[in-house]
Write a protein that holds these residues in place. Structure first.
Motif, short mmCIF file in Angstrom:
data_model
loop_
_atom_site.label_atom_id
_atom_site.label_comp_id
_atom_site.label_asym_id
_atom_site.label_seq_id
_atom_site.Cartn_x
_atom_site.Cartn_y
_atom_site.Cartn_z
N SER A 93 0.82 -1.22 0.00
CA SER A 93 0.00 0.00 0.00
C SER A 93 0.84 1.26 0.00
O SER A 93 0.49 2.26 -0.64
CB SER A 93 -0.94 0.00 1.21
OG SER A 93 -1.81 -1.11 1.18
N PHE A 94 1.97 1.22 0.70
CA PHE A 94 2.82 2.41 0.82
C PHE A 94 4.07 2.33 -0.06
O PHE A 94 5.04 3.05 0.16
CB PHE A 94 3.20 2.65 2.28
CG PHE A 94 2.00 2.85 3.18
CD1 PHE A 94 1.10 3.86 2.95
CD2 PHE A 94 1.76 1.98 4.24
CE1 PHE A 94 -0.01 4.05 3.76
CE2 PHE A 94 0.66 2.14 5.06
CZ PHE A 94 -0.24 3.18 4.82
N ALA A 95 4.03 1.45 -1.06
CA ALA A 95 5.09 1.35 -2.08
C ALA A 95 6.47 1.15 -1.45
O ALA A 95 7.44 1.79 -1.83
CB ALA A 95 5.08 2.58 -2.98
N ILE A 96 6.55 0.24 -0.47
CA ILE A 96 7.81 -0.07 0.20
C ILE A 96 8.42 -1.31 -0.45
O ILE A 96 7.76 -2.34 -0.55
CB ILE A 96 7.59 -0.33 1.70
CG1 ILE A 96 6.94 0.90 2.35
CG2 ILE A 96 8.90 -0.67 2.39
CD1 ILE A 96 6.54 0.68 3.79
N PRO A 97 9.66 -1.24 -0.92
CA PRO A 97 10.27 -2.41 -1.56
C PRO A 97 10.39 -3.59 -0.59
O PRO A 97 10.42 -3.42 0.62
CB PRO A 97 11.66 -1.90 -1.96
CG PRO A 97 11.54 -0.41 -1.99
CD PRO A 97 10.54 -0.06 -0.93
N GLY A 98 10.45 -4.80 -1.16
CA GLY A 98 10.65 -5.98 -0.34
C GLY A 98 9.60 -7.05 -0.49
O GLY A 98 9.57 -8.00 0.30
N SER A 99 8.72 -6.93 -1.49
CA SER A 99 7.66 -7.93 -1.64
C SER A 99 8.21 -9.29 -2.02
O SER A 99 7.59 -10.32 -1.72
CB SER A 99 6.65 -7.46 -2.70
OG SER A 99 7.28 -7.33 -3.97
N GLY A 126 -3.09 -4.98 -2.29
CA GLY A 126 -2.15 -3.95 -1.85
C GLY A 126 -1.86 -2.93 -2.94
O GLY A 126 -1.78 -1.72 -2.67
N SER A 127 -1.69 -3.40 -4.17
CA SER A 127 -1.46 -2.47 -5.29
C SER A 127 -2.68 -1.57 -5.51
O SER A 127 -2.53 -0.39 -5.85
CB SER A 127 -1.16 -3.26 -6.57
OG SER A 127 0.04 -3.99 -6.44
N THR A 128 -3.87 -2.14 -5.32
CA THR A 128 -5.09 -1.34 -5.46
C THR A 128 -5.17 -0.28 -4.37
O THR A 128 -5.56 0.87 -4.63
CB THR A 128 -6.33 -2.24 -5.41
OG1 THR A 128 -6.24 -3.24 -6.44
CG2 THR A 128 -7.61 -1.43 -5.61
N CYS A 130 -2.59 1.08 -2.97
CA CYS A 130 -1.59 2.08 -3.37
C CYS A 130 -2.16 2.99 -4.46
O CYS A 130 -1.95 4.21 -4.43
CB CYS A 130 -0.34 1.36 -3.87
SG CYS A 130 1.05 2.44 -4.24
N PHE A 131 -2.88 2.41 -5.41
CA PHE A 131 -3.54 3.17 -6.47
C PHE A 131 -4.50 4.19 -5.86
O PHE A 131 -4.50 5.38 -6.23
CB PHE A 131 -4.28 2.19 -7.38
CG PHE A 131 -5.07 2.81 -8.50
CD1 PHE A 131 -4.57 2.81 -9.79
CD2 PHE A 131 -6.32 3.36 -8.28
CE1 PHE A 131 -5.30 3.37 -10.84
CE2 PHE A 131 -7.06 3.92 -9.30
CZ PHE A 131 -6.55 3.92 -10.59
N LEU A 132 -5.32 3.75 -4.91
CA LEU A 132 -6.31 4.64 -4.30
C LEU A 132 -5.64 5.73 -3.46
O LEU A 132 -6.09 6.88 -3.46
CB LEU A 132 -7.26 3.81 -3.43
CG LEU A 132 -8.16 2.83 -4.18
CD1 LEU A 132 -8.95 1.97 -3.19
CD2 LEU A 132 -9.11 3.56 -5.12
N LEU A 133 -4.58 5.38 -2.74
CA LEU A 133 -3.86 6.39 -1.95
C LEU A 133 -3.23 7.44 -2.85
O LEU A 133 -3.27 8.64 -2.55
CB LEU A 133 -2.79 5.71 -1.09
CG LEU A 133 -3.27 4.89 0.09
CD1 LEU A 133 -2.12 4.15 0.75
CD2 LEU A 133 -3.97 5.78 1.11
N SER A 134 -2.64 7.00 -3.96
CA SER A 134 -2.06 7.95 -4.90
C SER A 134 -3.13 8.84 -5.50
O SER A 134 -2.94 10.05 -5.67
CB SER A 134 -1.32 7.19 -6.01
OG SER A 134 -0.81 8.09 -6.98
N SER A 135 -4.28 8.24 -5.82
CA SER A 135 -5.38 9.02 -6.40
C SER A 135 -5.91 10.06 -5.42
O SER A 135 -6.24 11.18 -5.80
CB SER A 135 -6.51 8.07 -6.82
OG SER A 135 -7.60 8.79 -7.37
N ALA A 136 -5.97 9.70 -4.14
CA ALA A 136 -6.54 10.59 -3.14
C ALA A 136 -5.56 11.63 -2.62
O ALA A 136 -5.95 12.77 -2.33
CB ALA A 136 -7.08 9.77 -1.96
N PHE A 137 -4.28 11.27 -2.53
CA PHE A 137 -3.33 12.15 -1.84
C PHE A 137 -2.14 12.60 -2.67
O PHE A 137 -1.48 13.59 -2.32
CB PHE A 137 -2.78 11.45 -0.59
CG PHE A 137 -3.82 11.10 0.42
CD1 PHE A 137 -4.43 12.07 1.19
CD2 PHE A 137 -4.18 9.77 0.60
CE1 PHE A 137 -5.40 11.72 2.13
CE2 PHE A 137 -5.13 9.42 1.54
CZ PHE A 137 -5.75 10.40 2.30
#
Length: 280
Positions: A93-99, A126-128, A130-137
């Motif tokens: 969700s927060f685009a942190i490397p290490g998946s 989780g990617s979705t 992240c998509f929504l967080l980027s869209s909102a903020f």
């Protein structure tokens, strides 16, 4: 400023939740696996076992964490599942490397098939998020921080608008642009949510499969002789074929129908970039 404050509040709340979840474990098993270091430590401590959790940063830490969680999973499967899902969604969700380490951990703890199902589901959800967080903020901040890469991707999306799903699928199979960057950029490019969701789920299956199977194999290997056994080599060959086949098909389709020249993980040169137009 308000958008950054809201995002910071969400990150802080999620971090506190994950911290509490990882530090307030229910009572664990009182004995380790026979002959293990855990068993000796428990005996020395009078039957009390303490667990300390952290994200793995290398294969040694991964194997140590996997062994501990596999043992803990015997009595607290639901809690281990909740903890793993929370950690995975936090990173995605927060685009942190290490998946990749978490995918291997899924294979080591839950096995190849349950681990693969979990990895595919959590990657997509989780990617979705992240998509929504980027869209909102973060739309304006993404453009300000990565103007050249956003401009190039915007141009490529417009050139491939008629085959948008396959274009996104191509980028997931061949990550010339990092997955985390695609997640935060797609809202800027006006990618429809259904297309984004399905392209992530399908496009990352080969990658998830490789990582999960690798984690499952690592948990079963105890010496170098195990690595070079016929059974292990056969599994590695099967993994390679399963991963390469869909990629080869998508690449063949992309060469014939898609325009992907100039897209790479290092970003385009200034000469290739057109000014980005904000679309919100």
């Amino acid at each position: 400023m308000r958008s950054l404050a809201g995002l910071a509040a969400l990150v802080a709340a999620a971090s506190v939740f994950l911290y509490l979840l990882s530090t307030h474990l229910p009572p664990g098993p009182t004995r380790g696996p026979p002959g293990s270091a855990e068993e000796e430590e428990v005996e020395e401590d009078g039957g009390v076992q303490e667990y300390r959790l952290k994200f793995p940063s290398d294969l040694d830490e991964l194997r140590e964490l996997a062994e501990m969680l596999k043992f803990y999973n015997r009595e607290h499967h639901g809690y281990v599942l909740l903890l793993f899902c929370s950690a995975y969604l936090y990173k995605q969700s927060f685009a942190i490397p290490g998946s990749s380490f978490l995918n291997m951990l899924a294979g080591a703890i839950f096995g190849p098939w349950e681990g693969l199902a979990l990895a595919c589901l959590l990657t997509t959800v989780g990617s979705t998020f992240c998509f929504l967080l980027s869209s909102a903020f973060g739309k304006q901040h993404v453009v300000q921080r990565f103007p050249e890469k956003v401009a190039l991707l915007q141009r490529k999306v417009e050139e491939n608008r008629s085959s948008l799903f396959f274009f996104l699928l191509f980028l997931r199979f061949f990550p010339m642009t990092p997955n985390w960057f695609l997640n935060i950029t797609c809202p800027v490019l006006n990618i429809p949510m259904p297309i984004f969701f399905s392209s992530v789920f399908i496009g990352l299956i080969p990658y998830n499969f490789i990582c999960v199977r690798t984690g499952s194999m690592l948990s079963e290997i105890s010496s170098l002789d195990d690595i070079f056994s016929w059974g292990t080599l056969a599994q590695l060959l099967a993994i390679a074929l399963m991963a390469l086949l869909p990629g080869a098909l998508i690449k063949r389709y992309g060469e014939a129908h898609l325009k992907v020249d100039g897209v790479d993980s290092n970003g385009p040169s200034r000469a290739e970039v057109k000014p980005v137009r904000e679309r919100w």
